[in-house]
Design an enzyme around this catalytic site. Structure first.
Site, short mmCIF file in Angstrom:
data_model
loop_
_atom_site.label_atom_id
_atom_site.label_comp_id
_atom_site.label_asym_id
_atom_site.label_seq_id
_atom_site.Cartn_x
_atom_site.Cartn_y
_atom_site.Cartn_z
N ARG A 1 -19.38 -39.19 -14.49
CA ARG A 1 -19.69 -40.60 -14.25
C ARG A 1 -21.14 -40.80 -13.82
NH1 ARG A 1 -17.08 -43.63 -9.22
NH2 ARG A 1 -19.21 -43.60 -8.41
N ASP B 1 -17.36 -49.83 -8.15
CA ASP B 1 -18.16 -48.68 -7.70
C ASP B 1 -19.40 -49.10 -6.90
OD1 ASP B 1 -16.52 -46.72 -8.79
OD2 ASP B 1 -17.53 -46.81 -10.73
N HIS C 1 -11.53 -51.40 -10.80
CA HIS C 1 -10.80 -50.40 -11.58
C HIS C 1 -9.98 -49.50 -10.68
CE1 HIS C 1 -14.67 -48.52 -10.64
NE2 HIS C 1 -14.03 -47.36 -10.69
#
Ligand code: SIN
Length: 298
Positions: A289, A121, A274
């Site tokens: 998130r 991320d 991920h």
């Protein structure tokens, strides 16, 4: 010189009875005995942080918490990053990105394909994320898993000649690069505004990074955000990135998380990638998130 003291230590908050149980496989641990409704001591936080660095992904089960508590817990690990897709911020909580396949009044309530390819991320930021905390809100009875690859292992198991080839190399990470690719697959990705594009200029990071807390080397490129390796011809860069991708996500190097109601999963974006396949619309899946800012990779 000023010394930062955790306020929970100053307030004399007592520790919870945390237990850290490694998950068998290449990464992951479950932390039991933690209730995010109760105050967390400096010791609790230090143990969670150590478990994160050591196991790359930590799972907290059965956390009945509000968005405020999610944000407050995340903030204990560093400043939070606000996602450029403001359309999918939780109302009143810009630090929370809604990840969801739910459509209401003909519009998606969250980012449906947030995990549609392997990535770390916010690696496209000058200071990529330290970690993300994903809290389950509504889960389907089947599907909807999230997979994690261990990027320490990915580096350590590379052939010596590839390690040598990558030494000192840098790669470009670009939000717009990934966005435009996913846009071809997803009808829900409206064109970015110029303001959004300007907020996320592409950045260069080392291909191999040293984890700031453990000193271990991790591979830091992804299928999602890495457009190319600097200084290589395009075909060579593409072939090398493809090789690194396949090597990193070898099933032996992946933990697949099957979500349970009210799970909170905290992963280290400095040492993992991920992936989560898009869940079909009839199987409603919504998670919240937050992302904690990390260091400039070295
Ligand atoms: C993400 O990439 O942050 C979303 C992962 C997921 O949907 O499980």
């Amino acid at each position: 010189m000023s010394i930062a003291i955790d306020t929970s230590i100053r307030a004399g908050v007592s520790s919870q009875a945390l237990e850290i149980k490694p998950i068998s496989g290449p990464l992951g641990a479950e932390i039991t005995g933690l209730d995010l409704n109760l105050p967390l001591s400096g010791l609790d936080l230090a143990r969670i942080r150590m478990a994160l660095v050591r196991h790359n992904v930590v799972v907290f089960r059965d956390q009945h918490i509000t968005p405020e508590q999610h944000v407050a817990f995340s903030r204990r690990f560093g400043p939070l990053q606000v996602h450029v897709l403001n359309r999918f911020h939780l109302q009143g909580h810009p630090e929370i990105l809604i990840v969801s396949n739910v459509i209401e009044d003909g519009k998606p309530i969250g980012l449906v394909d947030a995990g549609a390819d392997w990535h770390s991320d916010l690696s496209y930021m000058p200071k990529p994320s330290l970690g993300s905390l994903l809290h389950a809100q509504e889960l389907p009875a089947e599907q909807g898993d999230t997979s994690f690859a261990n990027m320490f292992n990915a580096y350590e198991t590379l052939p010596a000649e590839v390690k040598q080839l990558l030494e000192g190399r840098r790669a470009v990470h670009s939000y717009v690069y990934r966005y435009r690719r996913l846009q071809k697959l997803s009808p829900w990705r409206a064109d970015l505004t110029q303001k959004q594009i300007d907020e996320v200029p592409e950045v260069e990071h080392p291909v191999i990074r040293i984890h700031p807390e453990s000193g271990r080397k991790a591979l830091f490129v992804s299928e999602g955000f890495t457009s190319h390796i600097v200084g290589l011809p395009k075909d060579e860069s593409d072939a090398l990135l493809r090789f690194l991708h396949e090597h990193s996500v070898d099933p032996e190097n992946v933990y697949r998380h099957q979500w349970r109601a009210h799970d909170m999963v905290f992963w280290d974006n400095r040492s993992t990638l991920h992936y989560a396949a898009i869940t079909p619309q009839q199987l409603r899946r919504t998670l919240y998130r937050t992302t904690v800012e990390g260091d400039i990779p070295v």
